[in-house]
Design a protein around this motif. Structure first.
Motif, PDB file in Angstrom:
ATOM      1  N   GLY A   4      -3.036  14.311  14.211  1.00 26.12           N
ATOM      2  CA  GLY A   4      -2.054  13.233  14.058  1.00 26.12           C
ATOM      3  C   GLY A   4      -0.815  13.550  14.889  1.00 26.12           C
ATOM      4  O   GLY A   4      -0.397  14.711  14.994  1.00 26.12           O
ATOM      5  N   VAL A  36       2.498   4.907   0.679  1.00 21.40           N
ATOM      6  CA  VAL A  36       2.638   5.640   1.946  1.00 21.40           C
ATOM      7  C   VAL A  36       2.886   7.104   1.628  1.00 21.40           C
ATOM      8  O   VAL A  36       3.753   7.439   0.820  1.00 21.40           O
ATOM      9  N   ARG A  37       2.124   7.976   2.290  1.00 22.81           N
ATOM     10  CA  ARG A  37       2.361   9.402   2.130  1.00 22.81           C
ATOM     11  C   ARG A  37       2.464  10.001   3.542  1.00 22.81           C
ATOM     12  O   ARG A  37       1.474  10.092   4.272  1.00 22.81           O
ATOM     13  N   ASN A  38       3.682  10.359   3.924  1.00 19.86           N
ATOM     14  CA  ASN A  38       3.906  10.956   5.241  1.00 19.86           C
ATOM     15  C   ASN A  38       4.355  12.404   5.107  1.00 19.86           C
ATOM     16  O   ASN A  38       5.038  12.760   4.147  1.00 19.86           O
ATOM     17  N   GLY A  51      -6.872  11.462   0.252  1.00 17.51           N
ATOM     18  CA  GLY A  51      -6.250  10.735   1.364  1.00 17.51           C
ATOM     19  C   GLY A  51      -5.836  11.615   2.528  1.00 17.51           C
ATOM     20  O   GLY A  51      -5.761  11.152   3.674  1.00 17.51           O
ATOM     21  N   ALA A  52      -5.569  12.903   2.273  1.00 18.61           N
ATOM     22  CA  ALA A  52      -5.025  13.791   3.308  1.00 18.61           C
ATOM     23  C   ALA A  52      -5.899  13.877   4.559  1.00 18.61           C
ATOM     24  O   ALA A  52      -5.410  14.193   5.643  1.00 18.61           O
ATOM     25  N   HIS A  64       0.866  -1.196   0.000  1.00 18.17           N
ATOM     26  CA  HIS A  64       0.000   0.000   0.000  1.00 18.17           C
ATOM     27  C   HIS A  64       0.896   1.237   0.000  1.00 18.17           C
ATOM     28  O   HIS A  64       1.857   1.300   0.762  1.00 18.17           O
ATOM     29  N   HIS A  76       1.273   2.944   8.685  1.00 16.15           N
ATOM     30  CA  HIS A  76      -0.072   3.339   8.237  1.00 16.15           C
ATOM     31  C   HIS A  76      -0.927   3.893   9.380  1.00 16.15           C
ATOM     32  O   HIS A  76      -2.138   4.013   9.234  1.00 16.15           O
ATOM     33  N   VAL A 134      -6.467  10.781   8.714  1.00 14.21           N
ATOM     34  CA  VAL A 134      -5.343  11.064   9.622  1.00 14.21           C
ATOM     35  C   VAL A 134      -4.806   9.801  10.306  1.00 14.21           C
ATOM     36  O   VAL A 134      -5.571   9.026  10.894  1.00 14.21           O
TER      37      VAL A 134
HETATM   38  N1  MTE Z   1      -1.878  11.490   8.722  1.00 11.28           N
HETATM   39  C1  MTE Z   1      -0.818  11.960   9.381  1.00 11.28           C
HETATM   40  N2  MTE Z   1      -0.841  11.995  10.732  1.00 11.28           N
HETATM   41  N3  MTE Z   1       0.293  12.387   8.740  1.00 11.28           N
HETATM   42  C2  MTE Z   1       0.364  12.370   7.361  1.00 11.28           C
HETATM   43  O1  MTE Z   1       1.394  12.758   6.810  1.00 11.28           O
HETATM   44  N4  MTE Z   1      -0.795  11.902   5.265  1.00 11.28           N
HETATM   45  C3  MTE Z   1      -2.118  11.932   4.657  1.00 11.28           C
HETATM   46  C4  MTE Z   1      -3.009  10.882   5.298  1.00 11.28           C
HETATM   47  N5  MTE Z   1      -2.935  10.936   6.726  1.00 11.28           N
HETATM   48  C5  MTE Z   1      -0.759  11.906   6.634  1.00 11.28           C
HETATM   49  C6  MTE Z   1      -1.855  11.444   7.372  1.00 11.28           C
HETATM   50  C7  MTE Z   1      -2.128  11.730   3.227  1.00 11.28           C
HETATM   51  S1  MTE Z   1      -1.736  13.091   2.287  1.00 11.28           S
HETATM   52  C8  MTE Z   1      -2.507  10.563   2.653  1.00 11.28           C
HETATM   53  S2  MTE Z   1      -2.650  10.435   0.967  1.00 11.28           S
HETATM   54  C9  MTE Z   1      -2.826   9.394   3.465  1.00 11.28           C
HETATM   55  O2  MTE Z   1      -2.601   9.617   4.842  1.00 11.28           O
HETATM   56  C10 MTE Z   1      -1.972   8.230   3.029  1.00 11.28           C
HETATM   57  O3  MTE Z   1      -2.226   7.130   3.822  1.00 11.28           O
HETATM   58  P1  MTE Z   1      -1.218   5.922   3.793  1.00 11.28           P
HETATM   59  O4  MTE Z   1       0.154   6.461   3.996  1.00 11.28           O
HETATM   60  O5  MTE Z   1      -1.652   4.985   4.854  1.00 11.28           O
HETATM   61  O6  MTE Z   1      -1.361   5.290   2.424  1.00 11.28           O
END
Ligand code: MTE
Length: 396
Positions: free
Chosen positions: A291, A181-183, A346-347, A179, A333, A350
């Motif tokens: 978050g 990942v976007r952090n 997705g943003a 899957h 995740h 959280v």
């Molecule tokens: N939640 C937190 N705490 N920090 C993050 O950076 N990134 C968001 C979201 N939730 C993020 C977050 C974004 S931009 C996306 S696209 C999704 O988480 C990605 O979820 P995943 O990394 O589980 O695929």
């Protein structure tokens, strides 16, 4: 990790991401920005290319150390509740100098894997120090432990990675290790026994719930949902071809088509939890989700904060999940608890969710009010106020 991983080790060429995307960055038609002179927030612009941090002796308050906030919560610092702590961190930043923003925007996208390193974000963590100092290294360890070795690492820190297309499209449900990942920061490491979720703001009966409370089916019915999450940054590499950005501090990971994944998420509907808190007070219309990691914006430290409207929650389209595909949520995740918001970018979903606050208006926190916005071509992000106060550009 499945044993299939062994097949991948050492097999993936370093430029795999580029081959996967069917694009050669050298032919992407990036605007050549290498003649831009960029002044960063350093006090002395002449020294902008140095990555060295000045000695802490310069600090107004050398006793300022960001410690572990709570037993069992590694990599978590509470910023939102403590404006004075934010102010001290801001001051500390102003004492340091950092290299110019995003590496690739000054030249072609590198063909390596990881594609970008995220030097600046690593240095920000080092500059704040204390509980944040090892976060970049610890987070990368988690990536290597939890993700498939075939992943395309677009950005090492904060970690952004997508699966190669061939693996992503193999199954309807994306395996956890594949899957995307976007952090936006590090990966907190939270002991589930020490974890709790705070519910406050405009709810009638504020509560603090443990993971056991949330899992107690006598209190909350358990729900599983098959949800596809897509990051709004997906296919950004094509956008980068048109407009690479002008040094915004947010590193634009060159996503191909893989910032999308489908999983079976198990948890409880946020609606049930709000009901358990006696419902919302009169003016509340939005739920702000917090978050635990540290996010940086414009020289400030903050937690990752966005909101969802109550109408979305009321429709049972916001799940608080602790399982992903019948397994405990991986750390990367959002372990031990994350939001899964259906039908939104997705943003809003959280990760490392530790607080839900009922509020009147959509969150003004920067992730939602200054990032994740769409612009018309005529009124692009480059025409917005610069996000770094002292960042400006001079065309020679
Ligand atoms: N939640 C937190 N705490 N920090 C993050 O950076 N990134 C968001 C979201 N939730 C993020 C977050 C974004 S931009 C996306 S696209 C999704 O988480 C990605 O979820 P995943 O990394 O589980 O695929």
């Amino acid at each position: 990790m499945d044993t299939d991983h062994k097949r991948w080790v050492g097999l993936q060429p370093p430029n795999e991401w580029k081959l996967e995307q069917g694009m050669d960055p050298a032919h992407l038609g990036l605007r050549n920005q290498s003649n831009l002179v960029i002044h960063t927030e350093s006090e002395s612009p002449a020294e902008t290319d140095s990555a060295e941090l000045r000695a802490d002796a310069d600090d107004d308050d050398p006793t300022f150390v960001v410690g572990e906030e709570r037993k069992g919560w590694k990599g978590y610092v509470e910023w939102e509740e403590y404006p004075e702590k934010k102010a001290k961190a801001r001051k500390r930043f102003s004492r340091h100098k950092f290299p110019p923003p995003p590496e690739f925007q000054l030249g072609p996208v590198p063909a390596t894997n990881p594609v970008l390193e995220g030097v600046r974000w690593k240095l920000w963590h080092k500059a704040i120090g204390g509980a944040l100092i090892n976060v970049p290294e610890d987070s990368w360890k988690t990536v290597l432990e939890e993700k498939h070795p075939g992943m395309l690492h677009l950005l090492q820190f904060p970690y952004n990675g997508e699966p190669p297309k061939g693996l992503l499209t193999k199954e309807a449900i994306t395996p956890n290790d594949l899957h995307f990942v976007r952090n936006h920061g590090g990966i907190p490491d939270i002991d589930p026994v020490e974890f709790d979720l705070r519910l406050d703001g405009l709810v009638n009966d504020p509560k603090v719930l443990t993971l056991d409370d949330l899992k107690n089916e006598a209190l909350f019915p358990r729900t599983s949902m098959l949800v596809t999450i897509q990051c709004s940054g997906t296919r950004r590499v094509e956008q980068i071809g048109e407009y690479a950005g002008e040094g915004d501090e947010m590193i634009n990971a060159p996503w191909a088509e893989g910032a999308i994944g489908t999983a079976k998420w198990t948890g409880v509907s946020l609606k049930k939890i709000i009901k358990y808190c006696g419902g919302l007070k009169g003016d509340a219309k939005h739920l702000e989700l917090y978050g635990a990691e540290t996010y940086f914006k414009g020289g400030d430290c903050m937690n990752y904060v966005v909101s969802v409207p109550w109408s979305k929650v009321k429709a049972n389209e916001v799940l608080l999940a602790w399982e992903m595909n019948d397994k405990p949520l991986p750390k990367i995740h959002g372990f031990p608890l994350r939001a899964v918001v259906m039908g939104y970018i997705g943003a809003r979903s959280v990760k490392w969710l530790y607080r839900v606050k009922a509020i009147e208006n959509p969150s003004r926190a920067p992730v939602q009010s200054r990032e994740y916005l769409y612009f018309q071509q005529q009124y692009g992000k480059h025409n917005q106020l610069p996000t770094c106060k002292k960042l400006y550009y001079v065309r020679p």
